[in-house]
Write an enzyme that holds these catalytic residues in place. Structure first.
Site, PDB file in Angstrom:
ATOM      1  CE  LYS A  71      44.911  44.505  42.333  1.00  0.00           C
ATOM      2  NZ  LYS A  71      45.166  44.119  41.259  1.00  0.00           N
ATOM      3  CE  LYS A  77      42.753  42.260  44.600  1.00  0.00           C
ATOM      4  NZ  LYS A  77      43.182  42.525  43.344  1.00  0.00           N
TER       5      LYS A  77
END
Ligand code: PBG
Length: 324
Positions: free
Chosen positions: A195, A248
């Site tokens: 992330k 992400k």
């Protein structure tokens, strides 16, 4: 031998032919619909920077999930907006917290809908960070038990999968141990493994009012410049027990997705985040792009790069579209 013997255009002449040789297909069965749940009843409060997305009270959330499920969306991921926030994010792990209440209502009304819960403190802390603050820093190890407790209360409420998005070191292991100790050995963990500290989360932070009140998230989320580090993060999460890994955001990180697909054999998820949604939506509203084609093209690209599952704010409308 080359042209004129070889003519790649031969296989592009008609839609039937193109369909026959198409390498990547979108399917509603791989989509996850992110939703925001807030206190109250009959609340459907539009998020300005994410038109068409709302903060739903539990009663209307159930209706929206029913509508999504009816068009073929198999799964949702929930984010909570609590009544109040505090230093330690207690709303995240309260057994009757907003997400826990939503999960109970959803599993009762729609037992077959797969309910994923985001595990993080940032929507619940007054300072907006994903961990506890100690001496002006985001403290890793004292945050872990709270994340584990958050996951446990979500699973006790009925969550099918928990998805830690905090990027603290060791959180997957801490959650796995907590769930196992309470008999939830069968509940998978979807880890937000790679992330990035991304500007693309801007609209989400408006939605959840979760922008950090001081500093930024760069001491825990990854540097957008790094590729090798993503592989290390993913390997650590798998070692700690992650069942599904996630990259992400999605579109600016297709190289990471492709690499993760090649290097690891576990299912791979990608999150087309709020900023990716809003870019498309804004350009479409201005009349600058073909909205539907852009949506399908981005989702296809994310699949082509290697994602098995896609979390996208377009899930409901794309599922509806794929059904016809
Ligand atoms: C953290 C979390 C965030 C998103 C998902 N989980 C926000 C952040 O890290 O600031 C962003 C999702 C999106 O932008 O759509 N709980």
């Amino acid at each position: 031998m080359a042209f004129p013997t070889h003519r790649p255009r031969r296989l592009r002449r008609t839609e039937v032919l193109r369909g026959m040789v198409r390498e990547t297909r979108l399917s509603a069965s791989s989509l996850v619909y992110p939703l925001f749940v807030c206190p109250g009843t009959k609340v459907k409060n539009e998020i300005k920077s994410m038109p068409g997305n709302y903060r739903w009270s539990v009663d209307l959330l159930v209706e929206e999930c029913k509508a999504a499920s009816d068009v073929g969306v198999p799964a949702v991921i929930l984010f909570g907006i609590p009544e109040s926030k505090d230093e330690v994010g207690s709303g995240a792990y309260a057994p009757d917290g907003i997400v826990q209440r939503a999960v109970r209502a959803l599993k009762k009304a729609l037992p077959d809908l797969l309910v994923i819960c985001d595990v993080c403190l940032d929507e619940y802390t007054s300072h907006g960070h994903c961990g506890l603050i100690k001496g002006g820093e985001i403290d890793n190890d004292s945050t872990l038990p709270l994340l584990a407790k958050t996951a446990l209360t979500q699973v006790e409420a009925g969550a099918d999968i928990v998805a830690p998005s905090d990027m603290m070191d060791g959180r997957v292991g801490a959650i796995r141990r907590e769930l196992d100790a309470h008999g939830f050995t069968q509940t998978p963990i979807l880890a937000y493994s790679a992330k990035y500290a991304s500007a693309f989360y801007g609209p989400f932070r408006e939605a959840a009012d979760s922008a950090p009140k001081f500093g930024d998230r760069k001491s825990y989320q990854m540097d957008p410049a790094n590729q090798r580090e993503a592989l290390r993060e993913i390997a650590l999460d798998i070692e700690e027990g992650a069942d599904i890994i996630m990259v992400k955001p999605a579109l600016p990180y297709l190289d990471i997705l492709a690499l993760a697909r090649r290097e690891f054999d576990v299912p791979l998820a990608a999150y087309q985040v709020s900023g990716e949604f809003s870019l498309i939506e804004a350009a479409a509203r201005a009349g600058w792009i073909d909205r539907e084609r852009t949506i399908l093209e981005t989702l296809t690209a994310i699949r082509r790069a290697g994602a098995d599952m896609i979390l996208t704010y377009f899930a409901k409308e794309v599922a509806r579209r794929l059904a016809c």
